[in-house]
Design an enzyme around this catalytic site. Sequence first.
Site, PDB file in Angstrom:
ATOM      1  CG  ASP A  87      -2.040  -0.998   1.153  1.00 16.13           C
ATOM      2  OD1 ASP A  87      -1.939  -1.941   0.346  1.00 16.13           O
ATOM      3  OD2 ASP A  87      -3.021  -0.844   1.907  1.00 16.13           O
ATOM      4  CE  LYS A 149      -5.114   2.140   2.617  1.00 15.96           C
ATOM      5  NZ  LYS A 149      -3.951   1.469   3.274  1.00 15.96           N
ATOM      6  CE  LYS A 178      -6.611  -1.252   2.745  1.00 17.87           C
ATOM      7  NZ  LYS A 178      -5.256  -1.775   3.075  1.00 17.87           N
TER       8      LYS A 178
END
Length: 219
Positions: A87, A149, A178
């Site tokens: 991430d 995300k 996400k």
Amino acid sequence: MNKLIDHTLLKANATKEQILTLCKEAKEYDFASVCVNSYWVPTCKEALANSDIKVCTVVGFPLGAMSSAAKAEETKIAIEQGAQEIDMVLNIGELIAGNDEVVRKDIAAVVDAADGHIVKVIFETCLLTDEQIVKACQLCVEAKAPYVKTSTGFNSAGANPRVVKLMKDTVKDQALVKAAGGVRSIDDLQEMVKAGASRIGTSSGVALMKGANTDPSSY
């Protein structure tokens, strides 16, 4: 629902004991992954051996203002040590400044370094306009990032369903979304999924599985 959750502990004061508890909870509830700072990747790899729970780590976290070379190297080391998902935080300042090619190359550097492992690109949407969020999504698709995300969880606001929907409407079937930051109840999770999220980043995974709200001050 359990396989939507990246069970997360990214606090600076996290101890090994807490990380091991995170892994134990992830196995008990069969979450998708644990998400930790890269120092803890080897610990999680060992703790989660013989399970299908992935080790996710953060890169360029939480500000995104590191060099692309540093992010790429951090990614390579994390994967060598056992990380299976990355991430990363994109370069927020350059995105806001409209330097699209710099941002695209920053993302692509991590995607390339990840060598086929899943990369989720964090925008910090609370700092961006809708137009900038759309542009970030487009740049992620161009850089072949599998996920976009919403947030680090370390800024003024986290995910909200409206922004999740905007991101999903932009990437369509070219990437997944996400939602992270502030997902603390079953209702929160269901709203994010309805808006288009395929993964949920939360430190409240156990409470979610029990169908309970958590104290926001514990986030």
